[in-house]
Design an enzyme around this catalytic site. Sequence first.
Site, PDB file in Angstrom:
ATOM      1  N   SER A  56       0.574  -1.186  -0.123  1.00  0.00           N
ATOM      2  CA  SER A  56       0.150  -0.171  -0.014  1.00  0.00           C
ATOM      3  C   SER A  56       0.835   1.236  -0.127  1.00  0.00           C
ATOM      4  O   SER A  56       0.277   2.390  -0.409  1.00  0.00           O
ATOM      5  CB  SER A  56      -0.922  -0.087   1.168  1.00  0.00           C
ATOM      6  OG  SER A  56      -0.155   0.054   2.458  1.00  0.00           O
ATOM      7  N   LEU A  77      -5.509  -4.821 -21.629  1.00  0.00           N
ATOM      8  CA  LEU A  77      -4.934  -3.772 -20.640  1.00  0.00           C
ATOM      9  C   LEU A  77      -6.048  -2.869 -19.929  1.00  0.00           C
ATOM     10  O   LEU A  77      -5.785  -2.664 -18.790  1.00  0.00           O
ATOM     11  CB  LEU A  77      -4.023  -2.839 -21.570  1.00  0.00           C
ATOM     12  CG  LEU A  77      -3.187  -1.555 -20.805  1.00  0.00           C
ATOM     13  CD1 LEU A  77      -2.253  -2.263 -19.590  1.00  0.00           C
ATOM     14  CD2 LEU A  77      -2.513  -0.725 -21.435  1.00  0.00           C
ATOM     15  N   GLN A  87      -7.718   6.723 -24.730  1.00  0.00           N
ATOM     16  CA  GLN A  87      -7.299   5.738 -25.853  1.00  0.00           C
ATOM     17  C   GLN A  87      -7.519   6.666 -26.963  1.00  0.00           C
ATOM     18  O   GLN A  87      -9.002   7.271 -27.186  1.00  0.00           O
ATOM     19  CB  GLN A  87      -7.908   4.764 -25.584  1.00  0.00           C
ATOM     20  CG  GLN A  87      -7.286   3.659 -26.833  1.00  0.00           C
ATOM     21  CD  GLN A  87      -7.612   2.300 -26.513  1.00  0.00           C
ATOM     22  OE1 GLN A  87      -8.505   1.831 -25.750  1.00  0.00           O
ATOM     23  NE2 GLN A  87      -7.464   1.369 -27.829  1.00  0.00           N
ATOM     24  N   SER A  89      -9.732   7.223 -30.321  1.00  0.00           N
ATOM     25  CA  SER A  89     -11.011   6.599 -30.514  1.00  0.00           C
ATOM     26  C   SER A  89     -11.357   6.309 -31.965  1.00  0.00           C
ATOM     27  O   SER A  89     -11.152   7.227 -32.616  1.00  0.00           O
ATOM     28  CB  SER A  89     -12.025   7.748 -30.003  1.00  0.00           C
ATOM     29  OG  SER A  89     -13.342   7.239 -30.189  1.00  0.00           O
ATOM     30  N   ARG A 147     -16.131   1.937 -38.442  1.00  0.00           N
ATOM     31  CA  ARG A 147     -15.229   1.272 -37.644  1.00  0.00           C
ATOM     32  C   ARG A 147     -15.353  -0.237 -37.725  1.00  0.00           C
ATOM     33  O   ARG A 147     -14.629  -0.907 -37.248  1.00  0.00           O
ATOM     34  CB  ARG A 147     -15.097   1.793 -36.496  1.00  0.00           C
ATOM     35  CG  ARG A 147     -16.004   1.656 -35.467  1.00  0.00           C
ATOM     36  CD  ARG A 147     -15.564   2.435 -34.021  1.00  0.00           C
ATOM     37  NE  ARG A 147     -16.782   2.156 -33.066  1.00  0.00           N
ATOM     38  CZ  ARG A 147     -16.585   2.081 -31.592  1.00  0.00           C
ATOM     39  NH1 ARG A 147     -15.748   2.713 -31.263  1.00  0.00           N
ATOM     40  NH2 ARG A 147     -17.588   1.827 -30.787  1.00  0.00           N
ATOM     41  N   ARG A 174       1.264  -9.544 -17.081  1.00  0.00           N
ATOM     42  CA  ARG A 174       1.323  -9.613 -18.596  1.00  0.00           C
ATOM     43  C   ARG A 174       2.894  -9.625 -19.075  1.00  0.00           C
ATOM     44  O   ARG A 174       3.204  -9.760 -20.255  1.00  0.00           O
ATOM     45  CB  ARG A 174       0.982  -7.914 -18.773  1.00  0.00           C
ATOM     46  CG  ARG A 174      -0.520  -7.696 -18.377  1.00  0.00           C
ATOM     47  CD  ARG A 174      -1.343  -8.632 -18.881  1.00  0.00           C
ATOM     48  NE  ARG A 174      -2.631  -7.794 -18.666  1.00  0.00           N
ATOM     49  CZ  ARG A 174      -3.829  -8.713 -18.903  1.00  0.00           C
ATOM     50  NH1 ARG A 174      -3.824  -9.725 -19.786  1.00  0.00           N
ATOM     51  NH2 ARG A 174      -5.107  -8.179 -18.661  1.00  0.00           N
TER      52      ARG A 174
END
Length: 226
Positions: A56, A77, A87, A89, A147, A174
């Site tokens: 912590s 992610l 991000q 778009s 898209r 990851r």
Amino acid sequence: MKVIDPSFSFMHLPDGEFILQHLELAARTCYKSEDKASPDSARKLLSRIVRLGHDSVLEHISVTVRIVCDRGVTHELVRHRLCSFSQESTRYANYAQDKFGREITVIRPFFWAEDDARYALWLSAMQACEDAYLRLVDAGATAQEARSVLPNSLKTEIVTTANIREWRHIFKLRCDKAAHPQMRQVMLPMLAAFAQRIPLLYDDLAERFADSIREMSDQGAAASIF
């Protein structure tokens, strides 16, 4: 159509020594031992904190990274909830416009050599996606409508902010061999960069994944820092 490799850059990364001193003061609040702080005490204390899992304390500093990767990677992610994301778009970025060169950009799948038949199949599919996208826009479709034909391999940019503890959690998951290859392509060199820039707090993870970091680098597949 452009085909590129993934990359990342640090947008916000405090000085390594500042991070250690800041976290030391936070940690010493728990024990009311501020009077024991000295120029060389932070490393010893934080090494013990990391070893004992008193994580912590590590939440008091955040790091922001800009990542260029494919949308398949970002789909995974953004599942990390203790992060902030911004991000690129596909609703608003119209790749048929001149500012994008009337083309899409895709991330190269490093696990196939360019003379491999599977790479040729992938490249053909990407070209078909671009052709369909441009034809839809030219026919009057909006970017958010067109898209629907864009692929997982589409290049995207995502700004990610997380605290020291959460970045450690991300790397543990990851960088593991069970993670997707293209996620590891980004995360392994990023872990190495964190360990280089922030002394002590990522050394244990860099050591754990040292063989994988070296293998990715030897393959020439590691994401680059820009």
